[in-house]
Each structure stands twice: as structure tokens, then as C-alpha cells.
Design an enzyme around this catalytic site. Structure first.
Site, PDB file in Angstrom:
ATOM      1  N   LYS A   1       0.793  -1.236   0.000  1.00  0.00           N
ATOM      2  CA  LYS A   1       0.000   0.000   0.000  1.00  0.00           C
ATOM      3  C   LYS A   1       0.817   1.273   0.000  1.00  0.00           C
ATOM      4  O   LYS A   1       0.262   2.360   0.034  1.00  0.00           O
ATOM      5  CB  LYS A   1      -0.921   0.003   1.227  1.00  0.00           C
TER       6      LYS A   1
ATOM      7  N   LYS B   1     -12.221 -12.198  -2.857  1.00  0.00           N
ATOM      8  CA  LYS B   1     -12.296 -12.366  -1.407  1.00  0.00           C
ATOM      9  C   LYS B   1     -13.531 -11.625  -0.856  1.00  0.00           C
ATOM     10  O   LYS B   1     -13.812 -10.507  -1.286  1.00  0.00           O
ATOM     11  CB  LYS B   1     -11.014 -11.765  -0.805  1.00  0.00           C
TER      12      LYS B   1
ATOM     13  N   LYS C   1     -16.344  -6.238   2.680  1.00  0.00           N
ATOM     14  CA  LYS C   1     -17.341  -5.181   2.682  1.00  0.00           C
ATOM     15  C   LYS C   1     -16.982  -4.112   1.641  1.00  0.00           C
ATOM     16  O   LYS C   1     -17.850  -3.551   0.981  1.00  0.00           O
ATOM     17  CB  LYS C   1     -17.388  -4.562   4.069  1.00  0.00           C
TER      18      LYS C   1
END
Ligand code: TRP
Length: 344
Positions: free
Chosen positions: A130, A206, A209
């Protein structure tokens, strides 16, 4: 209740004696889904009878990525707490609390940050993944804060998935380093890896949310059925009669968990073509809804009593703080930084 009283209670006749401590953490991403339930929560519920448990909603960790989106944090924490309780965590058996309520996490994080090099943190895969979008000092320190979470309770074990292996190893290393530099004070924690079943979402990625492909515990039975109907299936199986490949189908992955006859019936009849996707999904929705029904009922009750839920979090934090303070005290003693005590 303090730990001693708890120990006395837990060690009553017929109850197993608790010996070791577990710390488990989850980010407040809002209402949990079936992936969280099967991957973490069910396991924690099993462990709460055998161990001293600290179940922490890690809001500071959430800030490392979402520092600019704090509006919904409170509601997300509430929803996670509701799902913890509805899923079976028992506040009598484990402390359920919010990380930022126990400031000692931050204090130990600061001490730990002295004991690790910046390049070591920069080499961790979670950072590398990231770093182009997230390059804050706080995000780099994410695993150091995680180590502090665990060590501030002198936890022995940490139930996690394999993706967290390096972070737990780092916590173990920081505890070792502390013990070596100052004085043997901290338990050197280890991961408790659990078989986490593979659970994919509606789009075959995967379950998450953030992808909006998940089956939330907060969904109604109708919403659950609708979401299941939208699930990706084997693209080679276009209509009933076509042979399918269940091992490549996210619907079948869920059948394995919720349909006792998955292997004996669903698998062969999908392969032969006899079972069509519409009927297969209908059966999954029925079984999943039956399994989630008790959780949903409890959920509805809890959502209607927010004061009760916040009270549990407050009590959990009070208990956690007691333990964290006593460990922090020992940390200061070991470092000879308990100045006030030394002066008297
Ligand atoms: N990093 C963990 C995750 O993303 C969350 C977490 C924070 C955690 N602190 C922890 C997990 C301590 C275990 C122990 O899932």
C-alpha cells in the site's frame, strides 16, 4: 470483575482452569459478514472458555488508512460490537472493548517504536502493498501498534489468519528485544493459526465489505437470498444440464460450510448437470438463513438496546485497562523509568 475474581470463578468445579491469555483484534469496518464469522468469530467463541480473552475493536488501526473518514467510526464500532455479541462472545468470559479506551496501547507502542528499525518495517509486505497510496508515519508503524496491542496484556497467543504471520512474528521479536535489553518482563506471543475456510464473495473475489460482495450478518433473509442469487457461478455452466465445476464456484464453497450433504449431493449433481445453479443457490440461501437466524434475532435485540452494548464495551475497557496498567507498570520498572516510585 478483576482477573483474580475471574480466575476463582473460572476455576470452579466443572469449569476448565484458564491458564493463558489470548488477544484478538478486529478493525471496525462495520457490520461483519459471513467471512468474518467463519474466519474469526466462531473460533474466538470456541476459545473464550479455555483462555483469558481480550477481544479488541482496533479503532486506531482503522485510522491508519481512514484518518479522513471518522464520521462513521462510532457506528462501525457499534455494529462490530453487536455482531461480536450476537455471534456468541460472552462479556462474562472475555473483555470486549475499544482500543482507544486503553491508552496504554499507545504508551507501549511508543516504547516499541524505539526497538525496531524503519527499514525493517518498510520491508513488510503489508507496507509494500500500500505504500504508493499510504505513506504516513502512522501506517508504517501499524505492525508496531499491533505488537503493543498484544504485549500490553502479556498475551501468549493470537488467533489470526496466515496473512498476519509476519506481524505476530514481529510482536514476538519486539517482546524478545525488550526482555533482552531491559529485564524479562513480557511474554513472547505466538500466532494461533486456525484453518480458515476459503470464502469468496458474489464476484468471486475475497469476501469483503469494501467490494460490496459480502453476505452481512445484518442482512435480512430476503437480502441474503437476493445477494446469493447474484453470485458468480462457473461460466461454463450456462443452464441446467451443463456439467459444472463446483471446486471453482463460490456458491459451492459456502455449501461446504452450511449444507451437510454438500459433498455427497451438491458436488456430484452439479458435476453431472442434474442440479442447476438456480436451485443450488436456493438451497444455499435456505441453509444459510437457517444458520444465521439465531444470530439475526439476537442482533435485532441488541440494536434496540444501544446503551447495553456501550455499557459492555465500557466494562470491557475497564477490565482491560486494569491488566494493561499492571503490565505497563512492570515495563516501566524494567526500564527504570518509574521515577516517582524510585524517589520515595
Ligand atoms: N491487523 C489485524 C487485521 O487486519 C488487526 C489487528 C490489530 C490485530 N491489532 C491486532 C490482530 C492484534 C491480532 C492482534 O486483521
Amino acid at each position: 470483575m478483576n482477573d483474580e475474581k475471574q480466575a476463582a470463578q473460572a476455576n470452579e468445579v466443572g469449569k476448565p482452569a484458564k491458564k493463558e491469555t489470548i488477544f484478538s483484534g478486529m478493525q471496525p469496518t462495520g457490520a461483519l459478514h459471513v467471512g468474518n464469522l467463519e474466519g474469526a468469530l466462531r473460533n474466538w467463541v470456541r476459545l473464550q472458555d479455555e483462555y483469558w480473552m481480550y477481544c479488541c475493536i482496533v479503532d486506531w488501526h482503522a485510522l491508519t488508512a481512514e484518518f479522513d473518514k471518522t464520521d462513521e467510526l462510532k457506528e462501525s464500532i457499534f455494529q462490530v460490537a453487536v455482531d461480536f455479541l450476537a455471534g456468541g462472545l460472552d462479556p462474562e468470559k472475555c473483555a470486549i472493548f475499544v482500543q482507544s479506551e486503553v491508552k496504554e496501547h499507545a504508551e507501549l507502542h511508543l516504547i516499541f517504536s524505539m526497538l525496531i528499525s524503519v527499514p525493517t518495517l518498510m520491508r513488510l509486505p503489508t507496507y509494500l502493498e500500500k505504500k504508493d497510496t499510504l505513506d504516513s508515519y502512522g501506517f508504517l508503524g501499524y505492525p508496531v501498534l499491533q505488537a503493543a496491542d498484544i504485549c500490553i496484556y502479556n498475551a501468549h497467543k493470537v488467533p489470526v489468519g496466515k496473512d498476519q504471520a509476519k506481524h505476530i512474528w514481529l510482536a514476538n521479536d519486539l517482546a524478545k528485544r525488550f526482555n533482552y535489553l531491559y529485564k524479562k518482563t513480557l511474554n513472547e506471543p505466538e500466532a494461533l493459526f486456525t484453518e480458515i475456510p476459503l470464502i469468496l464473495g458474489a464476484d468471486n473475489r475475497k469476501m469483503s465489505k469494501s467490494y460490496d460482495n459480502d453476505l452481512r450478518l445484518a442482512f435480512t433473509a430476503q437480502e441474503t437470498e437476493k445477494r446469493i442469487k447474484s453470485f458468480y457461478t462457473d461460466p461454463q455452466k450456462i443452464r441446467k444440464g451443463d456439467p459444472g465445476r463446483p471446486e471453482q464456484c463460490p456458491v459451492y464453497l459456502l455449501h461446504r460450510l452450511y449444507t451437510p450433504e454438500a459433498k455427497a449431493e451438491i458436488m456430484p449433481s452439479c458435476k453431472s448437470g442434474e442440479l442447476g445453479c438456480v436451485e443450488c443457490k436456493r438451497r444455499l440461501a435456505k441453509n444459510l438463513n437457517a444458520a444465521l437466524e439465531p444470530i439475526r434475532e439476537r442482533r435485532t435485540e441488541l440494536v434496540a438496546q444501544p446503551d447495553y452494548v456501550w455499557d459492555i464495551l465500557r466494562t470491557g475497557a475497564d477490565r482491560a485497562r486494569q491488566r494493561a496498567r499492571s503490565v505497563m507498570e512492570k515495563v516501566r520498572q524494567a526500564m527504570k523509568t518509574d521515577y516517582r516510585k524510585a524517589a520515595t
